[in-house]
Design a protein around this motif. Structure first.
Motif, PDB file in Angstrom:
ATOM      1  N   UNK A   1      66.465  50.364 -33.192  1.00 54.53           N
ATOM      2  CA  UNK A   1      65.921  51.706 -33.424  1.00 54.53           C
ATOM      3  C   UNK A   1      66.253  52.196 -34.827  1.00 54.53           C
ATOM      4  N   UNK A   2      67.485  51.939 -35.266  1.00 55.15           N
ATOM      5  CA  UNK A   2      67.876  52.330 -36.625  1.00 55.15           C
ATOM      6  C   UNK A   2      66.975  51.651 -37.645  1.00 55.15           C
ATOM      7  N   UNK A   3      66.709  50.381 -37.441  1.00 53.78           N
ATOM      8  CA  UNK A   3      65.868  49.630 -38.381  1.00 53.78           C
ATOM      9  C   UNK A   3      64.446  50.183 -38.413  1.00 53.78           C
ATOM     10  N   UNK A   4      63.917  50.544 -37.260  1.00 59.27           N
ATOM     11  CA  UNK A   4      62.565  51.113 -37.216  1.00 59.27           C
ATOM     12  C   UNK A   4      62.535  52.475 -37.905  1.00 59.27           C
ATOM     13  N   UNK A   5      63.573  53.277 -37.697  1.00 63.46           N
ATOM     14  CA  UNK A   5      63.648  54.578 -38.367  1.00 63.46           C
ATOM     15  C   UNK A   5      63.697  54.388 -39.885  1.00 63.46           C
ATOM     16  N   UNK A   6      64.454  53.393 -40.348  1.00 62.26           N
ATOM     17  CA  UNK A   6      64.496  53.095 -41.779  1.00 62.26           C
ATOM     18  C   UNK A   6      63.140  52.608 -42.264  1.00 62.26           C
ATOM     19  N   UNK A   7      62.474  51.773 -41.468  1.00 63.27           N
ATOM     20  CA  UNK A   7      61.137  51.283 -41.837  1.00 63.27           C
ATOM     21  C   UNK A   7      60.160  52.436 -42.000  1.00 63.27           C
TER      22      UNK A   7
ATOM     23  N   UNK B   1      72.884  46.652 -40.685  1.00 65.23           N
ATOM     24  CA  UNK B   1      72.333  47.843 -41.335  1.00 65.23           C
ATOM     25  C   UNK B   1      72.881  47.976 -42.755  1.00 65.23           C
ATOM     26  N   UNK B   2      74.179  47.774 -42.923  1.00 67.43           N
ATOM     27  CA  UNK B   2      74.775  47.906 -44.257  1.00 67.43           C
ATOM     28  C   UNK B   2      74.275  46.820 -45.207  1.00 67.43           C
ATOM     29  N   UNK B   3      74.062  45.632 -44.693  1.00 67.48           N
ATOM     30  CA  UNK B   3      73.500  44.564 -45.526  1.00 67.48           C
ATOM     31  C   UNK B   3      72.108  44.949 -46.001  1.00 67.48           C
ATOM     32  N   UNK B   4      71.303  45.532 -45.106  1.00 66.23           N
ATOM     33  CA  UNK B   4      69.965  45.986 -45.469  1.00 66.23           C
ATOM     34  C   UNK B   4      70.028  47.059 -46.554  1.00 66.23           C
ATOM     35  N   UNK B   5      70.915  48.030 -46.389  1.00 70.16           N
ATOM     36  CA  UNK B   5      71.040  49.101 -47.381  1.00 70.16           C
ATOM     37  C   UNK B   5      71.492  48.546 -48.727  1.00 70.16           C
TER      38      UNK B   5
ATOM     39  N   UNK C   1      53.419  46.830 -42.377  1.00 70.51           N
ATOM     40  CA  UNK C   1      53.796  45.419 -42.309  1.00 70.51           C
ATOM     41  C   UNK C   1      54.937  45.097 -43.271  1.00 70.51           C
ATOM     42  N   UNK C   2      54.846  45.623 -44.487  1.00 69.03           N
ATOM     43  CA  UNK C   2      55.892  45.378 -45.483  1.00 69.03           C
ATOM     44  C   UNK C   2      57.225  45.969 -45.043  1.00 69.03           C
ATOM     45  N   UNK C   3      57.175  47.199 -44.506  1.00 59.77           N
ATOM     46  CA  UNK C   3      58.412  47.880 -44.112  1.00 59.77           C
ATOM     47  C   UNK C   3      59.084  47.179 -42.941  1.00 59.77           C
ATOM     48  N   UNK C   4      58.306  46.778 -41.941  1.00 59.61           N
ATOM     49  CA  UNK C   4      58.887  46.100 -40.785  1.00 59.61           C
ATOM     50  C   UNK C   4      59.449  44.738 -41.166  1.00 59.61           C
ATOM     51  N   UNK C   5      58.782  44.049 -42.078  1.00 60.06           N
ATOM     52  CA  UNK C   5      59.305  42.771 -42.552  1.00 60.06           C
ATOM     53  C   UNK C   5      60.622  42.971 -43.299  1.00 60.06           C
ATOM     54  N   UNK C   6      60.673  44.012 -44.100  1.00 61.52           N
ATOM     55  CA  UNK C   6      61.873  44.296 -44.893  1.00 61.52           C
ATOM     56  C   UNK C   6      63.100  44.520 -44.001  1.00 61.52           C
ATOM     57  N   UNK C   7      62.912  45.205 -42.878  1.00 63.88           N
ATOM     58  CA  UNK C   7      64.048  45.498 -41.999  1.00 63.88           C
ATOM     59  C   UNK C   7      64.229  44.451 -40.901  1.00 63.88           C
ATOM     60  N   UNK C   8      63.428  43.394 -40.949  1.00 67.30           N
ATOM     61  CA  UNK C   8      63.566  42.329 -39.963  1.00 67.30           C
ATOM     62  C   UNK C   8      63.018  42.671 -38.601  1.00 67.30           C
ATOM     63  N   UNK C   9      61.992  43.534 -38.534  1.00 67.16           N
ATOM     64  CA  UNK C   9      61.424  43.943 -37.254  1.00 67.16           C
ATOM     65  C   UNK C   9      59.956  43.555 -37.107  1.00 67.16           C
ATOM     66  N   UNK C  10      59.491  42.590 -37.915  1.00 69.32           N
ATOM     67  CA  UNK C  10      58.130  42.107 -37.715  1.00 69.32           C
ATOM     68  C   UNK C  10      58.065  41.409 -36.353  1.00 69.32           C
TER      69      UNK C  10
ATOM     70  N   UNK D   1      56.118  50.961 -32.009  1.00 69.39           N
ATOM     71  CA  UNK D   1      56.807  50.851 -33.294  1.00 69.39           C
ATOM     72  C   UNK D   1      55.811  50.986 -34.445  1.00 69.39           C
ATOM     73  N   UNK D   2      54.693  50.314 -34.337  1.00 69.32           N
ATOM     74  CA  UNK D   2      53.688  50.340 -35.400  1.00 69.32           C
ATOM     75  C   UNK D   2      53.193  51.760 -35.665  1.00 69.32           C
TER      76      UNK D   2
END
Length: 277
Positions: free
Chosen positions: A143-149, A176-180, A119-128, A96-97
């Motif tokens: 996977x969707x969250x990582x692609x967005x990150x 996903x919609x909450x994140x967007x 680190x910032x992107x993964x934290x933002x999408x809840x994938x840290x 993922x990293x």
């Protein structure tokens, strides 16, 4: 902020995919492109950062026209990030990293800046905490969250998402919609394509309806879904909330409860959806 002007495009076999498309998004908006599968949504999106080149027409960001040389493409792709419908088409690194770091490194950023963005992107999408995981071992929603990150790490001004809830269960789609929604509230311009009409009135400032490669309607959700005949001619349906209002508006035209177009269970389902929102 982003404009597609008179975009036409045909596939190699001569099939007309887009016909004289006009599409405009202002800074900070969340805009939905609504259409059935095969209507041309994905093809249009792939023009927004130069993956596809139109047969005619042009793409502009902040008044600047996209050219198709390497320098112009790089500049536009820093501004417009696209998340594909199937995250497996986007995730390819062993971890993922590494996947999230790919974009920033290709921008020529330093290792320290890249690591900070990852680190910032993964934290933002809840994938840290998933940095060392292999992407193909993740769930569809993860996977969707990582692609967005991976797109967030590039710090684009506009994020374009093709069917962002496709293949997800209700909880995954809601996440996903909450994140967007949160990203949009923070100022990011969001463009989503969907055929799920129930999502559109909840999240979108503006709606475009595409059918057979042509934009046939645009406006607010209320303006678009008020044109019931157009929605049905585009092989879509009304959102549940709009459908309920339509039925209530017509209730005096039915002689008895047996004539209503909804069963009791369907009406309860609609009521539950409205209550939950």
């Amino acid at each position: 902020m982003l404009k597609a002007q008179n975009i036409s495009y045909s596939y190699d076999d001569g099939t007309k995919a887009l016909n004289n498309i006009d599409f405009e998004v202002e800074k900070g908006e969340m805009v939905a492109l609504l259409g059935e599968n095969g209507a041309g949504k994905s093809t249009l999106f792939l023009h927004f950062n130069g993956i596809y080149k139109p047969d005619s027409g042009r793409i502009l960001i902040d008044g600047e026209e996209l050219e198709y040389d390497k320098k112009s493409l790089l500049k536009f792709r820093q501004k417009v990030g696209i998340v594909f419908q199937n995250p497996d088409d986007q995730l390819f690194a062993p971890t993922v990293e590494e996947d999230v770091a790919f974009g920033p490194l290709n921008l020529g950023l330093s290792q320290s800046e890249t690591q900070k963005r990852v680190s910032e992107a993964l934290k933002k999408v809840g994938m840290e905490g998933y940095e060392r995981k292999a992407p193909h071992h993740l769930s569809g929603g993860q996977k969707k969250k990582v692609a967005i990150a991976g797109i967030l790490a590039m710090k684009p001004e506009i994020m374009v998402l093709d069917e962002p809830t496709a293949g997800l269960d209700p909880k995954g789609a809601s996440n996903i919609l909450k994140l967007l929604y949160e990203l949009n509230n923070e100022g990011m311009t969001i463009i989503i394509s969907t055929h799920d009409v129930d999502l559109v009135p909840i999240y979108s400032n503006k709606v475009y309806v595409i059918n057979s490669g042509e934009i046939i309607k645009s406006g607010t959700a209320k303006e678009v879904f008020s044109d019931i005949g157009l929605i049905r001619n585009a092989n879509l349906r009304l959102p549940r909330v709009a459908h309920l209002f339509e039925i209530l508006d017509k209730k005096d035209h039915f002689d008895s409860i047996e004539d209503y177009p909804l069963t009791i269970s369907e009406a309860r389902h609609i009521a539950n959806d409205l209550f939950n929102h």
